[in-house]
Design an enzyme around this catalytic site. Sequence first.
Site, PDB file in Angstrom:
ATOM      1  N   ASP A  32      -2.650   7.082  21.715  1.00  0.00           N
ATOM      2  CA  ASP A  32      -2.698   8.704  21.403  1.00  0.00           C
ATOM      3  C   ASP A  32      -1.578   9.107  20.736  1.00  0.00           C
ATOM      4  OD1 ASP A  32      -5.240   8.772  22.688  1.00  0.00           O
ATOM      5  OD2 ASP A  32      -4.587  10.137  24.136  1.00  0.00           O
ATOM      6  N   LYS A  89     -10.669  12.308  17.509  1.00  0.00           N
ATOM      7  CA  LYS A  89     -11.610  12.411  18.391  1.00  0.00           C
ATOM      8  C   LYS A  89     -12.553  13.559  17.954  1.00  0.00           C
ATOM      9  CE  LYS A  89      -9.035  11.755  22.444  1.00  0.00           C
ATOM     10  NZ  LYS A  89      -9.552  10.357  23.026  1.00  0.00           N
ATOM     11  N   GLY A 161      -5.331  11.798  31.442  1.00  0.00           N
ATOM     12  CA  GLY A 161      -4.218  12.642  31.520  1.00  0.00           C
ATOM     13  C   GLY A 161      -3.606  12.705  33.207  1.00  0.00           C
ATOM     14  N   ARG A 173     -15.057  -1.737  37.276  1.00  0.00           N
ATOM     15  CA  ARG A 173     -15.641  -2.550  38.327  1.00  0.00           C
ATOM     16  C   ARG A 173     -17.069  -2.378  38.478  1.00  0.00           C
ATOM     17  NH1 ARG A 173     -12.709  -5.956  41.445  1.00  0.00           N
ATOM     18  NH2 ARG A 173     -10.515  -5.488  41.984  1.00  0.00           N
ATOM     19  N   GLY A 222      -6.088   7.246  32.379  1.00  0.00           N
ATOM     20  CA  GLY A 222      -5.142   7.056  33.478  1.00  0.00           C
ATOM     21  C   GLY A 222      -4.225   5.917  33.581  1.00  0.00           C
ATOM     22  N   GLY A 243      -2.638   7.207  26.587  1.00  0.00           N
ATOM     23  CA  GLY A 243      -2.456   8.609  26.018  1.00  0.00           C
ATOM     24  C   GLY A 243      -1.026   9.230  26.459  1.00  0.00           C
ATOM     25  N   SER A 244      -1.183   9.848  27.714  1.00  0.00           N
ATOM     26  CA  SER A 244      -0.390  10.434  28.438  1.00  0.00           C
ATOM     27  C   SER A 244       0.726   9.815  28.857  1.00  0.00           C
ATOM     28  CB  SER A 244      -0.848  11.578  29.337  1.00  0.00           C
ATOM     29  OG  SER A 244      -2.080  12.005  28.945  1.00  0.00           O
TER      30      SER A 244
END
Length: 317
Positions: A32, A89, A161, A173, A222, A243-244
């Site tokens: 990102d 996006k 995030g 999983r 995450g 991303g974050s």
Amino acid sequence: MADHTTNGNFSSPSLRLKLGLAEMLKGGVIMDVMNVEQARIAEEAGAISVMALERVPAMIRAEGGVARMASPKLIKQIIAAVSIPVMAKARIGHFAEAQVLQHLGVDFIDESEVLTPADETYHIDKHAFTTPFVCGARNLGEALRRIAEGAAMIRTKGEPGTGDVVHAVQHMRQIVREIKALTVLGDEELYNAAKVHGAPYELVRMVAKAGKLPVPNFSAGGIATPADAALMMQLGAETVFVGSGIFMKERATPLDVENDPKEREEAVSRARAIVIATTHFNDPKIVAEASESVIGSMKGLAAAAIEEQDLMQTRGW
Ligand SMILES: O=C(CO)[C@H](O)[C@H](O)COP(=O)(O)O
């Protein structure tokens, strides 16, 4: 007339082209980026693609408000600045945003739960576009419904995030487990499996025979450290979205890569380390070295502490 033939027929030329690009993105990191400098850092660090957006999920989560498609100006600047594929996006169901993104020439459109959904019932009819789409999924049924709508790539969802990989693990999983379970069913059992998963029979049958999704399966949400990336790749992700974890300092504050050389260096260290760990995900020595080279880390937020109504992963049906 758009080609609406995904259900068991992956031989149409337009779909094969879309899948070809998705296949080319395997084995890498999609980062990102919120400005041109971040996009350059991502490319130099070896990202396989960048995702242009105005706020990474950690900022959207911290600031609230309606999260929409990035501005065309920003997207055009990023397309001009890098030579790797550029994604952007659109809100779930917002086909007009997707039309704009296609017009701008992005390489992939992410119909993303990270943005505020525009439609509570319908996703975009992705067959109607020449640009390929990626969509998120928490389970096999959700993945196959998106593929039936024309998605050329799936990314298992996590909780974006947060910097907490737990839901990315859970969803990967689950999908892998559900795929395995299909492979041992008899032909007569597949009709019921299609009903159980809420997915088209032809796609369920394809997965049962192949033991994998008919499109690449990446992971997003995450993933914040080199070891997180290695974990997701070992669990079956074919590429990771980050991303974050790369460009954030505090929850709502990005590293100032444009004006502060130290913060730029911090971002570069994180970007490079995640790429190295993703490439060498099976080699703990290299993942350890990559982890050691990282300066600073994103401040995380435990996904378990988030109220149900504030989860992003539950957007999409
Ligand atoms: O939406 C995305 C992929 O489609 C984001 O790139 C991804 O979810 C980012 O999440 P995080 O900030 O937790 O890395």
